[in-house]
Write a protein that holds these residues in place. Structure first.
Motif, PDB file in Angstrom:
ATOM      1  N   UNK A 184       0.830  -1.199   0.000  1.00 27.15           N
ATOM      2  CA  UNK A 184       0.000   0.000   0.000  1.00 27.15           C
ATOM      3  C   UNK A 184       0.865   1.249   0.000  1.00 27.15           C
ATOM      4  N   UNK A 185       0.482   2.234  -0.825  1.00 28.62           N
ATOM      5  CA  UNK A 185       1.196   3.493  -0.856  1.00 28.62           C
ATOM      6  C   UNK A 185       0.881   4.318   0.391  1.00 28.62           C
ATOM      7  N   UNK A 186       1.859   5.110   0.816  1.00 32.89           N
ATOM      8  CA  UNK A 186       1.684   5.939   1.998  1.00 32.89           C
ATOM      9  C   UNK A 186       0.623   7.002   1.751  1.00 32.89           C
ATOM     10  N   UNK A 187      -0.021   7.419   2.804  1.00 29.68           N
ATOM     11  CA  UNK A 187      -1.045   8.447   2.692  1.00 29.68           C
ATOM     12  C   UNK A 187      -2.102   8.241   3.750  1.00 29.68           C
ATOM     13  N   UNK A 188      -3.046   9.160   3.857  1.00 30.25           N
ATOM     14  CA  UNK A 188      -4.075   9.047   4.894  1.00 30.25           C
ATOM     15  C   UNK A 188      -4.984   7.849   4.659  1.00 30.25           C
ATOM     16  N   UNK A 189      -5.342   7.183   5.739  1.00 36.57           N
ATOM     17  CA  UNK A 189      -6.263   6.051   5.637  1.00 36.57           C
ATOM     18  C   UNK A 189      -7.682   6.557   5.445  1.00 36.57           C
ATOM     19  N   UNK A 190      -8.456   5.825   4.659  1.00 40.77           N
ATOM     20  CA  UNK A 190      -9.848   6.169   4.420  1.00 40.77           C
ATOM     21  C   UNK A 190     -10.720   4.948   4.682  1.00 40.77           C
ATOM     22  N   UNK A 191     -11.963   5.192   5.060  1.00 37.47           N
ATOM     23  CA  UNK A 191     -12.899   4.080   5.186  1.00 37.47           C
ATOM     24  C   UNK A 191     -13.160   3.535   3.786  1.00 37.47           C
ATOM     25  N   UNK A 192     -12.889   2.266   3.552  1.00 40.97           N
ATOM     26  CA  UNK A 192     -13.006   1.742   2.187  1.00 40.97           C
ATOM     27  C   UNK A 192     -14.447   1.567   1.755  1.00 40.97           C
ATOM     28  N   UNK A 193     -14.678   1.771   0.465  1.00 42.23           N
ATOM     29  CA  UNK A 193     -15.979   1.471  -0.140  1.00 42.23           C
ATOM     30  C   UNK A 193     -15.744   1.049  -1.572  1.00 42.23           C
ATOM     31  N   UNK A 194     -16.226  -0.144  -1.917  1.00 45.61           N
ATOM     32  CA  UNK A 194     -16.082  -0.643  -3.282  1.00 45.61           C
ATOM     33  C   UNK A 194     -17.207  -1.635  -3.532  1.00 45.61           C
ATOM     34  N   UNK A 195     -17.911  -1.439  -4.632  1.00 42.34           N
ATOM     35  CA  UNK A 195     -19.032  -2.312  -4.995  1.00 42.34           C
ATOM     36  C   UNK A 195     -18.807  -2.784  -6.418  1.00 42.34           C
ATOM     37  N   UNK A 196     -18.705  -4.102  -6.591  1.00 44.74           N
ATOM     38  CA  UNK A 196     -18.372  -4.684  -7.892  1.00 44.74           C
ATOM     39  C   UNK A 196     -19.186  -5.948  -8.115  1.00 44.74           C
ATOM     40  N   UNK A 197     -19.910  -5.982  -9.239  1.00 51.18           N
ATOM     41  CA  UNK A 197     -20.646  -7.175  -9.676  1.00 51.18           C
ATOM     42  C   UNK A 197     -20.261  -7.434 -11.125  1.00 51.18           C
ATOM     43  N   UNK A 198     -19.959  -8.701 -11.436  1.00 54.00           N
ATOM     44  CA  UNK A 198     -19.517  -9.093 -12.789  1.00 54.00           C
ATOM     45  C   UNK A 198     -20.185 -10.429 -13.097  1.00 54.00           C
ATOM     46  N   UNK A 199     -20.915 -10.539 -14.243  1.00 51.20           N
ATOM     47  CA  UNK A 199     -21.739 -11.730 -14.458  1.00 51.20           C
ATOM     48  C   UNK A 199     -21.593 -12.315 -15.867  1.00 51.20           C
ATOM     49  N   UNK A 200     -20.449 -12.869 -16.232  1.00 52.79           N
ATOM     50  CA  UNK A 200     -20.346 -13.563 -17.520  1.00 52.79           C
ATOM     51  C   UNK A 200     -21.161 -14.852 -17.497  1.00 52.79           C
ATOM     52  N   UNK A 201     -21.980 -15.081 -18.540  1.00 50.93           N
ATOM     53  CA  UNK A 201     -22.945 -16.179 -18.530  1.00 50.93           C
ATOM     54  C   UNK A 201     -23.019 -16.832 -19.900  1.00 50.93           C
ATOM     55  N   UNK A 202     -23.046 -18.166 -19.915  1.00 50.23           N
ATOM     56  CA  UNK A 202     -23.033 -18.942 -21.152  1.00 50.23           C
ATOM     57  C   UNK A 202     -24.370 -19.653 -21.333  1.00 50.23           C
ATOM     58  N   UNK A 203     -25.016 -19.394 -22.471  1.00 45.69           N
ATOM     59  CA  UNK A 203     -26.183 -20.147 -22.905  1.00 45.69           C
ATOM     60  C   UNK A 203     -25.813 -20.932 -24.166  1.00 45.69           C
ATOM     61  N   UNK A 204     -26.735 -21.766 -24.651  1.00 50.00           N
ATOM     62  CA  UNK A 204     -26.423 -22.611 -25.809  1.00 50.00           C
ATOM     63  C   UNK A 204     -26.145 -21.808 -27.071  1.00 50.00           C
ATOM     64  N   UNK A 205     -26.819 -20.657 -27.228  1.00 51.53           N
ATOM     65  CA  UNK A 205     -26.691 -19.911 -28.478  1.00 51.53           C
ATOM     66  C   UNK A 205     -26.032 -18.544 -28.321  1.00 51.53           C
ATOM     67  N   UNK A 206     -26.073 -17.986 -27.113  1.00 52.69           N
ATOM     68  CA  UNK A 206     -25.510 -16.656 -26.865  1.00 52.69           C
ATOM     69  C   UNK A 206     -24.826 -16.643 -25.497  1.00 52.69           C
ATOM     70  N   UNK A 207     -24.075 -15.570 -25.269  1.00 54.67           N
ATOM     71  CA  UNK A 207     -23.491 -15.315 -23.949  1.00 54.67           C
ATOM     72  C   UNK A 207     -23.872 -13.899 -23.528  1.00 54.67           C
ATOM     73  N   UNK A 208     -24.065 -13.699 -22.233  1.00 54.62           N
ATOM     74  CA  UNK A 208     -24.402 -12.371 -21.721  1.00 54.62           C
ATOM     75  C   UNK A 208     -23.327 -11.920 -20.734  1.00 54.62           C
TER      76      UNK A 208
END
Length: 367
Positions: A184-208
């Motif tokens: 970690x780089x030096x500097x003031x500490x902060x209350x962390x916040x991170x929201x991440x959703x990732x949804x690769x999906x395989x169907x028979x004919x397409x992917x989403x």
């Protein structure tokens, strides 16, 4: 400056040789990620491989779930000047760019693998990820996502697993740029916040596909989605004609009580001149991303561990503590349904800090 054989190709983006990184940030990185799974959830594996040129570090990891136990092998060392993608027992090979890749583990503390990934979709270029806090750049990178199928073998302490090309699909991503890696780089500490959703999906004919980042109040600072056709081995993986990009992307996770792991989820993709898509996800198996270095306190990405080091450990999934910060980041393999279509998808979740729309408070407090 140091020349490289690739300098003979007409691919330069700056006046410098290719070994010279385009940013002085210590958090510059170049990474491969792969996962593979069968529709039943009996097999799930993943690999990560990264180079951090301004830190002179290279690292890789391979992990597979077998009978409720996640087996992890990791390696780290000094990055070679030729940028070769091999460290300790782990190697990644690009056989044909955007078409075929290979992941190899040789004598990885009792683990072995020889796996080939072949594309089944065009490559999706995601919008550039850029995130700054108080003017300090935290993330600035590009990523592509692409679906494929696997063939080969995995061995765990002599127990060999056949990986069949007709039954084991997966997704890979390639990303490069700047993100927090190493010490970690030096500097003031902060209350962390991170929201991440990732949804690769395989169907028979397409992917989403969906990628979503949000602030604590639910405002998105990154969102993208796409529907892509499944294509044959002779198709052009860089042809954008078949990529149907979404106008808006939304996710509705439902957290299992006391955790930041989903017990169900839905994803919505709005499309131009077409009906919106809603894909519903029912969990099959949970994969802990710390197994391949994400949030790991000792084997986190880009950490200097000496000239050469490797290790193996296990995670008993039923014993993982959802309140442990190293266990918050997960990929959940799911049965996916979209209307009459039934497929298999991954819902990746990394949610740290508060998220008002889904009722999360604190840093890693469960729902």
């Amino acid at each position: 400056m140091v020349l490289h054989a690739f300098d003979d190709f007409a691919i330069h983006q700056t006046p410098e040789p290719l070994t010279h990184v385009g940013t002085s940030s210590p958090n510059a990185y170049d990474r491969y990620f792969f996962n593979g799974f069968d529709p039943t959830g009996e097999l799930f594996f993943a690999a990560a491989f990264g180079l951090y040129p301004n830190r002179e570090v290279i690292d890789g990891a391979f992990s597979v779930i077998r009978h409720g136990v996640q087996h992890n092998v990791r390696a780290s060392g000094r990055m070679p000047g030729d940028r070769s993608t091999i460290v300790g027992p782990i190697r990644v090979e690009v056989i044909e760019p955007m078409r075929r890749h290979r992941v190899i583990v040789v004598d990885g503390h009792g683990m072995e693998a020889d796996l080939e990934w072949s594309m089944i979709s065009p490559a999706i270029e995601e919008p550039r990820f850029t995130w700054a806090i108080d003017g300090r750049v935290i993330l600035d990178y590009t990523r592509l996502t692409q679906f494929g199928r696997w063939s080969g073998t995995i061995s765990i302490d002599g127990d060999e697993i056949e990986v069949g090309a007709t039954t084991v699909n997966g997704v890979r991503d390639r990303s490069w740029g700047v993100r927090p890696v190493g010490a970690r780089q030096a500097g003031p500490a902060r209350v962390p916040q991170f929201y991440w959703i990732w949804t690769p999906t395989v169907f028979d004919d397409v992917c989403t596909h969906l990628a979503l980042n949000q602030h604590a109040d639910g405002r998105p600072w990154h969102q993208s989605g796409a529907v892509v056709p499944r294509i044959g081995p002779d198709a052009d993986p860089l042809d954008p004609a078949g990529i149907q990009r979404s106008l808006a992307a939304k996710a509705w996770p439902r957290w299992a009580p006391g955790t930041r792991w989903i017990e169900a989820a839905s994803v919505g993709l709005e499309r131009w001149e077409a009906e919106p898509i809603v894909v519903d996800y029912e969990p099959l198996v949970r994969f802990q991303m710390s197994g391949i270095g994400y949030t790991h306190p000792e084997w986190g990405h880009g950490h200097w561990r000496g000239e050469a080091d490797s290790t193996r450990d296990e995670i008993v999934l039923a014993e993982a503590n959802p309140g442990d910060p190293t266990m918050v980041h997960v990929q959940t393999l799911c049965r996916a349904t979209w209307g009459d279509r039934v497929g298999t998808g991954v819902v990746e979740q990394l949610v740290i800090g508060p998220h008002e729309p889904t009722g999360l408070t604190g840093i890693v407090d469960g729902a």
